[in-house]
Design a protein around this motif. Structure first.
Motif, PDB file in Angstrom:
ATOM      1  N   PRO A  17       0.743  -1.300   0.105  1.00 40.30           N
ATOM      2  CA  PRO A  17      -0.023  -0.138  -0.246  1.00 40.30           C
ATOM      3  C   PRO A  17       0.969   1.248  -0.046  1.00 40.30           C
ATOM      4  CG  PRO A  17       0.275  -1.043   2.170  1.00 40.30           C
ATOM      5  CD  PRO A  17       0.901  -1.631   1.441  1.00 40.30           C
ATOM      6  N   PHE A  18       1.282   1.641  -1.407  1.00 40.64           N
ATOM      7  CA  PHE A  18       2.172   2.781  -1.351  1.00 40.64           C
ATOM      8  C   PHE A  18       1.668   4.106  -0.816  1.00 40.64           C
ATOM      9  CE2 PHE A  18       4.395  -0.023  -4.426  1.00 40.64           C
ATOM     10  CZ  PHE A  18       5.643   0.027  -3.786  1.00 40.64           C
ATOM     11  N   ALA A  19       0.460   4.278  -0.835  1.00 39.89           N
ATOM     12  CA  ALA A  19      -0.262   5.340  -0.321  1.00 39.89           C
ATOM     13  C   ALA A  19      -0.093   5.414   1.201  1.00 39.89           C
ATOM     14  CB  ALA A  19      -1.686   5.407  -0.706  1.00 39.89           C
ATOM     15  N   LEU A  20      -0.548   4.466   1.800  1.00 42.82           N
ATOM     16  CA  LEU A  20      -0.266   4.126   3.011  1.00 42.82           C
ATOM     17  C   LEU A  20       1.252   4.423   3.717  1.00 42.82           C
ATOM     18  CD1 LEU A  20      -1.721   3.655   5.743  1.00 42.82           C
ATOM     19  CD2 LEU A  20      -1.158   1.054   5.636  1.00 42.82           C
ATOM     20  N   VAL A  21       2.092   3.729   3.164  1.00 37.89           N
ATOM     21  CA  VAL A  21       3.627   3.867   3.274  1.00 37.89           C
ATOM     22  C   VAL A  21       4.293   5.278   3.198  1.00 37.89           C
ATOM     23  CG1 VAL A  21       5.871   3.172   2.618  1.00 37.89           C
ATOM     24  CG2 VAL A  21       4.291   1.260   2.626  1.00 37.89           C
ATOM     25  N   ILE A  22       3.935   5.965   1.803  1.00 43.01           N
ATOM     26  CA  ILE A  22       4.406   7.259   1.743  1.00 43.01           C
ATOM     27  C   ILE A  22       3.851   8.270   2.783  1.00 43.01           C
ATOM     28  CG2 ILE A  22       4.324   9.246   0.128  1.00 43.01           C
ATOM     29  CD1 ILE A  22       4.707   7.160  -1.998  1.00 43.01           C
ATOM     30  N   GLY A  23       2.508   8.129   3.187  1.00 42.20           N
ATOM     31  CA  GLY A  23       1.888   8.757   4.078  1.00 42.20           C
ATOM     32  C   GLY A  23       2.447   9.022   5.450  1.00 42.20           C
ATOM     33  N   LYS A  24       2.812   7.669   5.966  1.00 42.10           N
ATOM     34  CA  LYS A  24       3.072   7.556   7.349  1.00 42.10           C
ATOM     35  C   LYS A  24       4.632   7.731   7.414  1.00 42.10           C
ATOM     36  CE  LYS A  24      -0.040   4.190   9.313  1.00 42.10           C
ATOM     37  NZ  LYS A  24      -0.339   2.989  10.029  1.00 42.10           N
ATOM     38  N   VAL A  25       5.359   7.398   6.317  1.00 44.81           N
ATOM     39  CA  VAL A  25       6.841   7.531   6.520  1.00 44.81           C
ATOM     40  C   VAL A  25       7.072   8.986   6.156  1.00 44.81           C
ATOM     41  CG1 VAL A  25       8.929   7.152   5.396  1.00 44.81           C
ATOM     42  CG2 VAL A  25       7.334   5.286   5.827  1.00 44.81           C
ATOM     43  N   PHE A  26       6.622   9.482   5.272  1.00 40.73           N
ATOM     44  CA  PHE A  26       7.178  11.024   4.977  1.00 40.73           C
ATOM     45  C   PHE A  26       6.313  12.132   5.462  1.00 40.73           C
ATOM     46  CE2 PHE A  26       8.772   8.251   1.625  1.00 40.73           C
ATOM     47  CZ  PHE A  26      10.275   8.443   1.517  1.00 40.73           C
ATOM     48  N   TYR A  27       5.049  11.700   5.790  1.00 45.91           N
ATOM     49  CA  TYR A  27       4.073  12.592   6.226  1.00 45.91           C
ATOM     50  C   TYR A  27       3.466  12.538   7.488  1.00 45.91           C
ATOM     51  CZ  TYR A  27       4.463  14.178   1.293  1.00 45.91           C
ATOM     52  OH  TYR A  27       4.710  14.561   0.148  1.00 45.91           O
ATOM     53  N   LYS A  28       3.952  11.401   8.121  1.00 43.47           N
ATOM     54  CA  LYS A  28       3.245  10.950   9.421  1.00 43.47           C
ATOM     55  C   LYS A  28       1.949  11.096   9.481  1.00 43.47           C
ATOM     56  CE  LYS A  28       7.647  10.958  10.759  1.00 43.47           C
ATOM     57  NZ  LYS A  28       8.151   9.702  10.618  1.00 43.47           N
TER      58      LYS A  28
END
Length: 200
Positions: A17-28
């Motif tokens: 789930p790249f949307a979830l990964v990018i959201g959590k890793v880079f935008y918390k």
């Protein structure tokens, strides 16, 4: 055995789930708690900004292409299963409690994979559907409407331009799944309340 391996590989790639990964890793940020709650590029863009949205779309497209590329090294016959199950994995990801996105980007990735590894008919199998998407997006300003029509046109073109019925049927199923997962969008389109983009 090759078909089983290709299906599992595709599903696991699709489940990332790249949307979830990018959201959590880079935008918390867990984008499931914002906007439409959808794990897709459109919601990522609206929730996290254009850079995040484009990144999610790109990675979701590449999931199918990479899975199909890997399978192409050991079984040409199983390539279609890799792309098909990547798209299903995106919709029902094992890594996100089986609640994924609407699969538009991954379906286009599947389409790219079909044109590269199976049909070699890039113009009719990918470029024309992509062009239809952007023309409709310019005219309607609705991502959902443009996506569904473009994928439906791609499905028709596959039946017309190539003889492998397995490819056409597989993409037909994916297109129907994408349309079904847009049922709420379809209702809003009919009610003229669908959200429109402002950047085009």
């Amino acid at each position: 055995m090759n078909i089983v391996l290709a299906s599992i590989l595709g599903y696991l790639f699709g489940s990332i789930p790249f949307a979830l990964v990018i959201g959590k890793v880079f935008y918390k940020t867990d984008i499931r708690q914002h906007g439409s709650g959808n794990l897709g590029g459109t919601n990522a863009g609206r929730t996290l900004g254009a850079k995040a949205g484009v990144s999610v779309i790109l990675f979701d497209v590449l999931k199918g292409v990479i899975a199909m590329l890997i399978v192409s090294f050991f079984s040409k016959e199983a390539i279609i299963y890799a792309g098909f199950f990547t798209t299903l994995g995106h919709c029902f990801p094992v890594f996100a409690n089986f609640k994924g996105g609407k699969a538009v980007s991954t379906a286009f990735g599947f389409l790219i994979g079909i044109s590269i590894f199976l049909t070699q008919n890039y113009v009719f199998d990918f470029i024309i559907p992509l062009g239809i998407f952007f023309v409709l997006l310019f005219l309607s300003k609705m991502v959902s409407f443009s996506s569904m029509i473009a994928l439906a046109c791609a499905t028709v073109l596959l039946y017309v331009t190539q003889s492998n019925i397995q490819v056409s049927i597989a993409f037909t199923i994916i297109t129907l799944i994408v349309i079904y997962r847009h049922k709420e969008n379809i209702s809003r389109i009919l009610n003229k309340t669908e959200r429109k983009i402002t950047w085009m």
